[in-house]
Design a protein around this motif. Structure first.
Motif, PDB file in Angstrom:
ATOM      1  N   PHE A  66       0.798  -1.231   0.000  1.00  0.00           N
ATOM      2  CA  PHE A  66       0.000   0.000   0.000  1.00  0.00           C
ATOM      3  C   PHE A  66       0.834   1.286   0.000  1.00  0.00           C
ATOM      4  O   PHE A  66       0.259   2.358  -0.036  1.00  0.00           O
ATOM      5  N   TRP A  67       2.168   1.177   0.051  1.00  0.00           N
ATOM      6  CA  TRP A  67       3.017   2.368   0.206  1.00  0.00           C
ATOM      7  C   TRP A  67       2.504   3.198   1.378  1.00  0.00           C
ATOM      8  O   TRP A  67       2.319   4.405   1.302  1.00  0.00           O
ATOM      9  N   PHE A  68       2.250   2.514   2.468  1.00  0.00           N
ATOM     10  CA  PHE A  68       1.468   3.108   3.566  1.00  0.00           C
ATOM     11  C   PHE A  68       2.116   4.355   4.150  1.00  0.00           C
ATOM     12  O   PHE A  68       1.440   5.340   4.434  1.00  0.00           O
ATOM     13  N   SER A  69       3.414   4.330   4.355  1.00  0.00           N
ATOM     14  CA  SER A  69       4.073   5.453   5.014  1.00  0.00           C
ATOM     15  C   SER A  69       4.116   6.707   4.165  1.00  0.00           C
ATOM     16  O   SER A  69       4.267   7.813   4.686  1.00  0.00           O
ATOM     17  N   SER A  70       3.996   6.557   2.849  1.00  0.00           N
ATOM     18  CA  SER A  70       4.082   7.717   1.963  1.00  0.00           C
ATOM     19  C   SER A  70       2.713   8.284   1.603  1.00  0.00           C
ATOM     20  O   SER A  70       2.633   9.230   0.812  1.00  0.00           O
ATOM     21  N   ARG A  71       1.645   7.727   2.165  1.00  0.00           N
ATOM     22  CA  ARG A  71       0.294   8.188   1.845  1.00  0.00           C
ATOM     23  C   ARG A  71      -0.207   9.208   2.857  1.00  0.00           C
ATOM     24  O   ARG A  71       0.256   9.247   4.005  1.00  0.00           O
ATOM     25  N   GLN A  72      -1.180   9.999   2.419  1.00  0.00           N
ATOM     26  CA  GLN A  72      -1.883  10.894   3.330  1.00  0.00           C
ATOM     27  C   GLN A  72      -2.902  10.092   4.143  1.00  0.00           C
ATOM     28  O   GLN A  72      -3.201   8.943   3.825  1.00  0.00           O
ATOM     29  N   GLU A  73      -3.445  10.709   5.195  1.00  0.00           N
ATOM     30  CA  GLU A  73      -4.347   9.986   6.089  1.00  0.00           C
ATOM     31  C   GLU A  73      -5.558   9.439   5.349  1.00  0.00           C
ATOM     32  O   GLU A  73      -5.957   8.288   5.552  1.00  0.00           O
ATOM     33  N   LEU A  74      -6.163  10.236   4.466  1.00  0.00           N
ATOM     34  CA  LEU A  74      -7.332   9.774   3.732  1.00  0.00           C
ATOM     35  C   LEU A  74      -6.992   8.590   2.841  1.00  0.00           C
ATOM     36  O   LEU A  74      -7.764   7.630   2.741  1.00  0.00           O
ATOM     37  N   GLU A  75      -5.833   8.649   2.194  1.00  0.00           N
ATOM     38  CA  GLU A  75      -5.426   7.562   1.309  1.00  0.00           C
ATOM     39  C   GLU A  75      -5.134   6.280   2.087  1.00  0.00           C
ATOM     40  O   GLU A  75      -5.323   5.175   1.573  1.00  0.00           O
ATOM     41  N   ARG A  76      -4.665   6.416   3.316  1.00  0.00           N
ATOM     42  CA  ARG A  76      -4.463   5.235   4.155  1.00  0.00           C
ATOM     43  C   ARG A  76      -5.797   4.631   4.569  1.00  0.00           C
ATOM     44  O   ARG A  76      -5.945   3.404   4.615  1.00  0.00           O
ATOM     45  N   GLU A  77      -6.761   5.487   4.863  1.00  0.00           N
ATOM     46  CA  GLU A  77      -8.034   4.998   5.390  1.00  0.00           C
ATOM     47  C   GLU A  77      -8.846   4.239   4.361  1.00  0.00           C
ATOM     48  O   GLU A  77      -9.624   3.354   4.718  1.00  0.00           O
ATOM     49  N   ILE A  78      -8.680   4.570   3.073  1.00  0.00           N
ATOM     50  CA  ILE A  78      -9.469   3.840   2.067  1.00  0.00           C
ATOM     51  C   ILE A  78      -8.964   2.413   1.884  1.00  0.00           C
ATOM     52  O   ILE A  78      -9.622   1.612   1.205  1.00  0.00           O
ATOM     53  N   THR A  79      -7.810   2.068   2.473  1.00  0.00           N
ATOM     54  CA  THR A  79      -7.371   0.674   2.436  1.00  0.00           C
ATOM     55  C   THR A  79      -8.196  -0.190   3.382  1.00  0.00           C
ATOM     56  O   THR A  79      -8.187  -1.416   3.255  1.00  0.00           O
ATOM     57  N   PHE A  80      -8.891   0.436   4.351  1.00  0.00           N
ATOM     58  CA  PHE A  80      -9.825  -0.293   5.222  1.00  0.00           C
ATOM     59  C   PHE A  80     -11.186  -0.278   4.535  1.00  0.00           C
ATOM     60  O   PHE A  80     -11.864   0.752   4.513  1.00  0.00           O
ATOM     61  N   GLN A  81     -11.593  -1.396   3.989  1.00  0.00           N
ATOM     62  CA  GLN A  81     -12.815  -1.439   3.212  1.00  0.00           C
ATOM     63  C   GLN A  81     -13.875  -2.284   3.891  1.00  0.00           C
ATOM     64  O   GLN A  81     -13.588  -3.154   4.704  1.00  0.00           O
ATOM     65  N   GLY A  82     -15.135  -2.004   3.544  1.00  0.00           N
ATOM     66  CA  GLY A  82     -16.251  -2.779   4.072  1.00  0.00           C
ATOM     67  C   GLY A  82     -16.417  -2.618   5.568  1.00  0.00           C
ATOM     68  O   GLY A  82     -16.337  -1.520   6.118  1.00  0.00           O
ATOM     69  N   ASP A  83     -16.655  -3.757   6.269  1.00  0.00           N
ATOM     70  CA  ASP A  83     -16.869  -3.696   7.708  1.00  0.00           C
ATOM     71  C   ASP A  83     -15.608  -3.286   8.461  1.00  0.00           C
ATOM     72  O   ASP A  83     -15.683  -2.753   9.573  1.00  0.00           O
ATOM     73  N   SER A  84     -14.427  -3.484   7.858  1.00  0.00           N
ATOM     74  CA  SER A  84     -13.195  -3.042   8.503  1.00  0.00           C
ATOM     75  C   SER A  84     -13.172  -1.533   8.683  1.00  0.00           C
ATOM     76  O   SER A  84     -12.639  -1.021   9.670  1.00  0.00           O
ATOM     77  N   ALA A  85     -13.727  -0.830   7.721  1.00  0.00           N
ATOM     78  CA  ALA A  85     -13.775   0.629   7.824  1.00  0.00           C
ATOM     79  C   ALA A  85     -14.619   1.069   9.011  1.00  0.00           C
ATOM     80  O   ALA A  85     -14.286   2.053   9.701  1.00  0.00           O
ATOM     81  N   ILE A  86     -15.692   0.353   9.279  1.00  0.00           N
ATOM     82  CA  ILE A  86     -16.553   0.699  10.413  1.00  0.00           C
ATOM     83  C   ILE A  86     -15.795   0.522  11.723  1.00  0.00           C
ATOM     84  O   ILE A  86     -15.832   1.388  12.608  1.00  0.00           O
ATOM     85  N   TYR A  87     -15.094  -0.593  11.873  1.00  0.00           N
ATOM     86  CA  TYR A  87     -14.357  -0.840  13.112  1.00  0.00           C
ATOM     87  C   TYR A  87     -13.326   0.257  13.368  1.00  0.00           C
ATOM     88  O   TYR A  87     -13.220   0.784  14.478  1.00  0.00           O
ATOM     89  N   TYR A  88     -12.570   0.591  12.330  1.00  0.00           N
ATOM     90  CA  TYR A  88     -11.534   1.595  12.525  1.00  0.00           C
ATOM     91  C   TYR A  88     -12.120   2.985  12.753  1.00  0.00           C
ATOM     92  O   TYR A  88     -11.534   3.802  13.465  1.00  0.00           O
ATOM     93  N   SER A  89     -13.282   3.266  12.172  1.00  0.00           N
ATOM     94  CA  SER A  89     -13.909   4.585  12.374  1.00  0.00           C
ATOM     95  C   SER A  89     -14.275   4.801  13.840  1.00  0.00           C
ATOM     96  O   SER A  89     -14.131   5.918  14.365  1.00  0.00           O
TER      97      SER A  89
END
Length: 667
Positions: A75-98
């Motif tokens: 995901f090139w995670f360290s070089s992404r902005q916060e929003l770009e990192r968050e879209i890697t959490f998809q579906g129900d995973s996004a709810i948990y992290y929110s």
């Protein structure tokens, strides 16, 4: 008389002398450690334990680092902005992290928990207890640790969160290592387990697909419970180790139950394994009943701390354990090898089964419940070893015996793996629960001298000394396998970690940026549940549905909102969306224009079947409706669609429509 007595004393003396001369040799054959000094034996055991523990811890740490490195490369995670990192959490995973984010933003932990348990800012027209419905105990623990450890100035919240999950996966690996080590007696089996686990990563874990999934938090605790249970079931375990294993089984069972809403189903399979183990007299009955007590205590405490969760009361685990406890008296009389005892065994199984089914039916009748009901319905649709003949078990089975099937911990794992494997064959989703233990059992199989010895006993091998051959093969075979795996798969793993993959969804990023900048604060969005989870995480706006499937109302909402991809009229869709107070509608091109490999399994196909828009004639299916597919027709911008909806944003993947509050009918 005196002469005879003297002769008898001489013979006894001579026999005693011969016995004294031969006893050490015989004893050394039985146990080679007897001829060595106690200090040497103690040092040998300590060294073996020390290096085994170091190997287990090192394996777990290396696996956690491997997952972290792979995640960064993917995901090139360290070089992404916060929003770009968050879209890697998809579906129900996004709810948990929110909800983890919301806890960190709350003025205090107590206030954050209250807002989650009385949440009215996530789903329109609903106030939900998010902690209970979504099993948010991992997020509660993670937020407490993040704030209490003073990590705010050291590490970003997202790295702390995924770091805990990766660390738990390391514990998962170490627990499997220890289990295989305890079973085989050599930590070489643990190393082989680690190798097979990583090679079969796509079948052993779901962390590649989504990090915050509940099972990624829970299964490491189950692995610890299985490792502790393996040691607890051993016959020749000392009292201190037995007490430690019992405490670890208790703690890990309860934690596992709190981390995952479906954990009691997996514990039910384990309980069935223990029932069979006890019924065949392969384990001490008292130990099994102590485990039953752990189940009951965990269910009771979980019921209280999970806001009186009715799913635990109607769980098959509770009914089975209660029936087993009631049938304990009958079980004590069936361990004899007589005809009557075999009849009692049949009656015992019948009694346990009857009490279990009856109790579960009564609990479901009198206890209002809706949680996890879809799992049982799915199963209803989907479904449409070695006995002892009553011989007492030996306290300690030696390598010469070739009777490894009498070891209770081995019999437990064989039965448990067979049950899990049977479920995995019928339910593909169970594969990642079964494969890790299959890797562990296979590693034990090739590394255990006792198993090789048992095989030689069956084959009646006479040409070579079987004990010596078993010891040689238990070292040589895993070494050859390990070298082959290293030669073939190690370069692939290193290549996988060195390659830079690119995961960047620019359309989704643009959509989220538009929502945050242009949509009013009071906006309510409607769309697919998976996309709504991402909207909730990345923007914080309210949605009409969530990707959760254990709540009847949310399931109904999901089905109704999905009608935007069916052949329904604009008026029907407008009524559905306004009934949930939706103000914006998002159409996903990937769903609307989906071209699946199997026709009939796509979302739009399932909707056509459910709505009666499919006509079957002589084996062929034809779609029929007087309306076109809504997601296609609304893009044409003609009446009556423009009367109800106004397009306000679009890109290659998403079309956003404002739901008109005042309808202007145009010709």
């Amino acid at each position: 008389m005196e002469e005879g007595a003297e002769d008898l004393r001489q013979r006894k003396k001579q026999n005693c002398t011969e016995t004294d001369k031969m006893a050490p040799d015989e004893r050394n054959k039985e146990n080679p450690n007897l001829g060595r000094s106690p200090k040497y034996v103690l040092f040998q055991r300590f060294a073996k334990l020390f290096f085994g523990c170091v190997a287990a811890i090192t394996s777990g740490m290396m696996y956690a680092v491997y997952l972290s490195t792979y995640h960064e490369r993917k995901f090139w995670f360290s070089s992404r902005q916060e929003l770009e990192r968050e879209i890697t959490f998809q579906g129900d995973s996004a709810i948990y992290y929110s909800f983890y984010k919301e806890l960190l933003k709350a003025p205090s932990f107590e206030r954050g928990v209250y807002e989650l348990t009385h949440n009215n800012k996530t789903v329109s027209l609903r106030t939900i207890n998010a902690v209970q419905q979504m099993t948010l105990y991992p997020e509660l623990i993670a937020s407490v640790l993040y704030q209490a450890s003073g990590s705010e100035e050291v590490i970003e919240p997202v790295y702390f969160y995924i770091g805990i999950v990766f660390g738990l996966q390391g514990i998962y690996m170490a627990a499997l290592f220890v289990t295989s080590w305890v079973m085989s007696g050599t930590w070489l089996a643990g190393m082989l387990t680690v190798a097979w686990f990583i090679i079969n990563r796509t079948d052993t874990t779901r962390i590649d697909y989504s990090i915050p999934l509940r099972e990624n938090w829970a299964l490491p605790y189950f692995a610890c419970q299985v490792a502790a249970l393996t040691g607890y079931l051993k016959n020749n375990i000392n009292s201190s180790a037995e007490r430690f294993c019992y405490l670890l089984v208790s703690a890990s069972t309860y934690t596992f139950m709190m981390m995952w809403e479906y954990s009691h189903y997996l514990l039910f399979v384990q309980a069935v394994s223990l029932v069979l183990l006890d019924s065949f007299a392969l384990v001490q009955t008292d130990k099994v009943h102590e485990v039953y007590k752990i189940y009951l205590f965990s269910l009771f405490l979980g019921y209280l701390l999970q806001f009186e969760n009715p799913a635990l009361l109607v769980s098959p685990l509770l009914s089975l354990v209660a029936a087993l406890m009631l049938s304990k008296c009958l079980q004590m009389n069936m361990k004899k090898g007589t005809f009557i005892s075999r009849m009692l065994k049949i009656m015992y199984f019948y009694l346990v089964f009857t009490i279990t089914v009856t109790m579960n039916f009564l609990l479901k009748t009198f206890v209002p419940h809706k949680e996890n009901e879809h799992v049982l319905k799915f199963l209803e649709v989907k479904f449409g070893l070695n006995t002892t003949n009553g011989e007492p078990l030996k306290e300690k089975i030696t390598l010469d015996d070739g009777r490894i099937g009498e070891r209770p911990e081995i019999a437990y794992h064989v039965i448990h793996t067979i049950l899990m494997g049977s479920l995995a064959m019928m339910l593909e989703g169970m594969k990642y629960l079964w494969t890790p233990y299959m890797c562990m059992l296979a590693a034990f199989g090739v590394c255990s001298p006792e198993l090789w010895m048992t095989l030689f006993k069956w084959l009646r091998l006479r040409a070579v000394h079987p004990v010596l051959l078993a010891l040689i093969l238990s070292m040589a075979v895993p070494s050859i396998i390990g070298f082959s795996l290293w030669k073939e798969y190690f370069p692939r793993i290193m290549t996988e970690l060195s390659e830079l993959q690119e995961f960047y969804d620019s359309d989704t990023v643009e959509l989220m940026m538009w929502v945050k900048r242009q949509a009013p604060v009071a906006a309510v969005f409607a769309g697919s549940p998976q996309l709504m989870g991402m909207i909730k995480l990345c923007t914080g706006w309210m949605v009409t549905s969530l990707p959760l499937y254990d709540d009847d109302d949310l399931l109904r909402r999901n089905e109704n909102v999905y009608q935007i991809y069916s052949k329904r009229s604009a008026e029907d869709i407008y009524k559905i969306l306004t009934s949930y107070k939706a103000t914006y509608l998002i159409i996903e091109d990937s769903i609307c224009n989906e071209v699946g490999p199997v026709k009939g399994c796509r979302v739009k196909d399932l909707l056509d079947i459910a709505n009666g828009h499919v006509v079957c004639d002589e084996g062929d299916s034809y779609a029929y409706s007087k309306y076109g597919r809504f997601c296609h027709e609304i893009k044409m911008n003609y009446s009556p669609y423009v009367n109800y909806f106004t397009r306000v944003y679009w890109n290659r993947s998403y079309f956003v429509y404002k739901i008109n509050t005042v309808i202007s009918f145009q010709s």
